[in-house]
Design a protein around this motif. Structure first.
Motif, mmCIF file in Angstrom:
data_model
loop_
_atom_site.group_PDB
_atom_site.id
_atom_site.type_symbol
_atom_site.label_atom_id
_atom_site.label_comp_id
_atom_site.label_asym_id
_atom_site.label_seq_id
_atom_site.Cartn_x
_atom_site.Cartn_y
_atom_site.Cartn_z
ATOM 1 N N CYS A 225 0.870 -1.175 0.000
ATOM 2 C CA CYS A 225 0.000 0.000 0.000
ATOM 3 C C CYS A 225 0.908 1.227 0.000
ATOM 4 N N GLY A 226 0.878 1.967 -1.095
ATOM 5 C CA GLY A 226 1.792 3.102 -1.251
ATOM 6 C C GLY A 226 1.550 4.201 -0.240
ATOM 7 N N THR A 227 0.285 4.557 -0.008
ATOM 8 C CA THR A 227 0.023 5.630 0.952
ATOM 9 C C THR A 227 0.375 5.180 2.364
ATOM 10 N N ALA A 228 0.208 3.879 2.664
ATOM 11 C CA ALA A 228 0.624 3.369 3.976
ATOM 12 C C ALA A 228 2.132 3.484 4.135
ATOM 13 N N PRO A 251 5.199 -6.797 2.206
ATOM 14 C CA PRO A 251 5.228 -8.178 1.719
ATOM 15 C C PRO A 251 5.513 -8.295 0.228
ATOM 16 N N GLY A 252 5.092 -7.287 -0.565
ATOM 17 C CA GLY A 252 5.329 -7.322 -2.000
ATOM 18 C C GLY A 252 6.698 -6.829 -2.430
ATOM 19 N N GLY A 253 7.468 -6.260 -1.497
ATOM 20 C CA GLY A 253 8.802 -5.777 -1.839
ATOM 21 C C GLY A 253 9.085 -4.408 -1.236
ATOM 22 N N PRO A 254 10.298 -3.891 -1.448
ATOM 23 C CA PRO A 254 10.693 -2.613 -0.836
ATOM 24 C C PRO A 254 10.282 -1.408 -1.675
ATOM 25 N N ILE A 255 10.042 -0.305 -0.991
ATOM 26 C CA ILE A 255 9.714 0.952 -1.650
ATOM 27 C C ILE A 255 10.437 2.071 -0.905
ATOM 28 N N THR A 256 10.972 3.033 -1.623
ATOM 29 C CA THR A 256 11.735 4.130 -1.025
ATOM 30 C C THR A 256 10.848 5.343 -0.841
#
Length: 305
Positions: A225-228, A251-256
């Motif tokens: 969830c991007g906003t999360a 769970p789906g992967g890392p985001i910066t």
């Protein structure tokens, strides 16, 4: 009567998946019940959110309407914004795109890789009445909310942030030690949140490294969830748990995520994926894959929409 078939793309950002329609030239309006049928993972296409691209206004390249898989409409979805940004930039050949949403105008930016997109999500909303909450709190870094007995609560004192939708973040030692599938619905519908809330469990396990699990309102447990991710990064920085730039491990992967000090805007950078193209019969809601991927499961071209 001939079937009313409409093409779509199935996309995801770190596993947070979307059904994307292009309704810029031909309007599309589906009842919440129809959206829920299509969103069902057992009998329908299956997705977290349905995205409808509508005609642009106010300086945008397109307007992005967002529905959860239960048919409810929401104002913001960070991963969907990155997916739509990729489509619009591929369509125009530009290195940026302006996307209208109910939460405001969002700016998508290209990176060195086509699949990786940065979105300026704007400023977080941190005041209790902006989130919104049902009662006043002077400090939203930790509010009075708990699950379980007062003497030994299971979860308590979440940080609350809005990124165009409300988020509650519980800091825990182990995100897998709590059954978010059971606790998430109770917290989502707590009276503290008049518009319901997205619920995150978060654990800082290294310098600017945060592991997160999310219950998304109207969608349930999600791979990303991007906003999360944005809300967690902001909450961590406000509470000195992390710096202004952190990696959120979903769970789906890392985001910066970068909470830019110069203007207070939140920048989110991560992967997007086109899974397949398809079409839906709007009368029966029957659907099928189309193109080369129909037999082989190969990603569809950007030019499908």
């Amino acid at each position: 009567m001939a079937p009313q078939r409409r093409p779509f793309l199935k996309m995801n950002g770190l596993g947070n998946d979307f059904l994307v329609w292009d309704a810029r030239e031909k309007p599309l309006h589906l009842a919440p019940e129809a959206i829920a049928v299509l969103g069902n993972r057992s009998t329908g296409i299956g997705f977290d959110q349905m995205i409808t691209l509508e005609p642009a206004s106010g300086g945008a390249d397109a307007f992005m309407r967002i529905h959860n898989c239960d048919g409810s409409e929401v104002d913001a979805c960070g991963n969907a914004t990155r997916c739509v940004g990729r489509l619009l930039m591929s369509e125009t050949g530009r290195s940026d795109a302006m996307i209208g949403t109910n939460a405001g105008l969002l700016h998508a930016l290209a990176t060195e890789r086509l699949e990786t997109v940065t979105v300026d999500m704007g400023k977080p909303r941190l005041e209790w009445d902006q989130i919104p909450l049902s009662r006043a709190f002077a400090d939203t870094r930790a509010v009075d909310l708990r699950i379980g007995p007062e003497s030994a609560p299971v979860l308590q004192a979440p940080a609350v942030v809005s990124m165009g939708n409300p988020h509650a973040i519980f800091w825990v030692d182990d995100i897998e030690a709590h059954d978010l599938a059971e606790l998430g619905p109770k917290l989502e519908h707590d009276p503290l949140f008049p518009e319901r809330a997205n619920i995150s469990l978060a654990h800082v396990f290294g310098e600017n490294e945060i592991r997160v699990k999310v219950w998304e309102r109207g969608a349930g447990l999600t791979l990303a969830c991007g906003t999360a991710a944005c809300a967690v990064a902001v909450a961590a920085s406000r509470d000195n748990r992390a710096g202004r730039t952190s990696t959120i491990h979903l769970p789906g992967g890392p985001i910066t995520i970068q909470w830019r000090e110069a203007d207070g805007h939140v920048l989110m950078t991560g992967l997007t994926e086109i899974e397949f193209a398809g079409e839906v019969d709007l009368e029966t809601l029957a659907w099928r894959k189309t193109g080369a991927d129909q037999e082989q499961g190969l990603p569809a071209s950007e030019a499908v929409l």
